[in-house]
Design an enzyme around this catalytic site. Sequence first.
Site, mmCIF file in Angstrom:
data_model
loop_
_atom_site.group_PDB
_atom_site.id
_atom_site.type_symbol
_atom_site.label_atom_id
_atom_site.label_comp_id
_atom_site.label_asym_id
_atom_site.label_seq_id
_atom_site.Cartn_x
_atom_site.Cartn_y
_atom_site.Cartn_z
ATOM 1 N N TRP A 102 0.835 -1.214 0.000
ATOM 2 C CA TRP A 102 0.000 0.000 0.000
ATOM 3 C C TRP A 102 0.860 1.250 0.000
ATOM 4 C CZ3 TRP A 102 -4.189 -1.258 -2.015
ATOM 5 C CH2 TRP A 102 -4.856 -2.429 -1.668
ATOM 6 N N ASP A 172 -1.802 6.468 6.253
ATOM 7 C CA ASP A 172 -2.856 5.549 5.827
ATOM 8 C C ASP A 172 -3.180 4.674 7.042
ATOM 9 O OD1 ASP A 172 -4.387 3.513 4.771
ATOM 10 O OD2 ASP A 172 -3.012 3.045 3.117
ATOM 11 N N LYS A 196 -12.312 -2.099 6.289
ATOM 12 C CA LYS A 196 -11.529 -2.923 7.193
ATOM 13 C C LYS A 196 -12.104 -2.841 8.610
ATOM 14 C CE LYS A 196 -8.874 -3.348 3.625
ATOM 15 N NZ LYS A 196 -7.767 -2.499 3.208
HETATM 16 C C1 LIG Z 1 -7.219 -1.996 1.857
HETATM 17 C C2 LIG Z 1 -6.207 -0.962 1.985
HETATM 18 C C3 LIG Z 1 -6.069 0.066 1.026
HETATM 19 C C4 LIG Z 1 -6.862 0.123 -0.245
HETATM 20 O O1 LIG Z 1 -8.155 0.466 -0.044
HETATM 21 P P1 LIG Z 1 -9.193 0.513 -1.268
HETATM 22 O O2 LIG Z 1 -10.394 1.069 -0.582
HETATM 23 O O3 LIG Z 1 -9.374 -0.880 -1.780
HETATM 24 O O4 LIG Z 1 -8.652 1.433 -2.297
HETATM 25 C C5 LIG Z 1 -5.111 1.034 1.263
HETATM 26 N N1 LIG Z 1 -4.326 0.997 2.339
HETATM 27 C C6 LIG Z 1 -4.430 0.030 3.278
HETATM 28 C C7 LIG Z 1 -3.535 0.043 4.471
HETATM 29 C C8 LIG Z 1 -5.376 -0.983 3.118
HETATM 30 O O5 LIG Z 1 -5.472 -1.956 4.044
#
Ligand SMILES: *Cc1c(COP(=O)(O)O)cnc(C)c1O
Length: 360
Positions: A102, A172, A196
Amino acid sequence: MSRVYNFSAGPSMLPIEVLKKAQEEMCEYGSSGMSVMEMSHRSKDYEEIIQGAEALVRELMGVPDNYKVLFLQGGGSSQFTMIPMNLGSKNKKCDIVVTGQWAKKAMQEAKRYITVNEVASSADKTFSYIPKLDKSTFSKDADYFYICMNNTIYGTKYNTLPDTGDIPLVADISSNVMSEVMDVSKFGLLFAGAQKNLGPAGVTLVIVREDLIGNEMDITPTMFNYKIHADNNSLYNTPPTYGIYIMKLVFEWIKSKGGVAELEKINREKAKILYDYLDNSKLFVGTVAKEDRSLMNVPFVTGSEELDAKFVAESKKAGLVNLKGHRTVGGMRASIYNAMPIEGVVKLVEFMKKFESENA
Ligand SMILES: *Cc1c(COP(=O)(O)O)cnc(C)c1O
């Protein structure tokens, strides 16, 4: 109804209380005569939902007044573009620590618009640790410093944040939002895709300091401009209305559990049960440096691909599903987000013990 323990990394388990409440209100929300899905986003009822959701984010995360709370679309991945476009217009430069896929994707996207200084990377050991940072490698003139705080795929997490001084720290937190107490004032911007830990896919929570808004590059599409969404309280266009409603129910559930600090205690307990077992198992091994272990995503292996596959198949039969590791890592991964009850983790460890005694 027969619900399984779902260890999916995302979309993932939601609290049953939230699903039941949504079911109750599915056909008529309050006395509105309609479902939230059928409601105008400009209606009074919906206004209460979105404002209520924002108030709960502020309360649960202790968001200071000089931060905006936004509900956006485009997933976590759109933030990989929005961040450089909105925060990177001054010196056109950012620092990034690459701790997994990511962060790498965020770096690749930022490189399309600005200069990226890769401060450190843990690619040398399949991202199984968080690199120690040397401040002398930080850019003095970076517009922001970017990290992925919890690495969903590899199961690592920053336990100490980098000290970036006056340079805004951007994180993030898609897979650890509201799982542990965070000091929002330490960050310039935080973002999390909902699927998540917060709700259904389709909403992205963004918390951004006000002074970082309004400096977007000229090429920034209107929908990618934080200022547009901030000035319109996330109602510039039709937001993901139902997703925000479910998020609000999740926030209410978190509050009913005593808030983020209480959930953190439970999450630490859950993670300890699993890690303690892994540390003593003769069959299973955790794949991550101990000091960098995630509370949310726990990858492990047996050392044999055959046994891994057998474990995944048999655990599924026992009602413990989605334990297969990410396609790029292999092995197993148990994602134990807020909605996973302790009993789910206890059941998993019991099953692992049984599997170990039969296969070690
Ligand atoms: C799942 C995830 C993403 C991507 O998210 P999307 O909504 O599928 O674009 C980005 N960063 C982290 C840490 C993730 O777990």
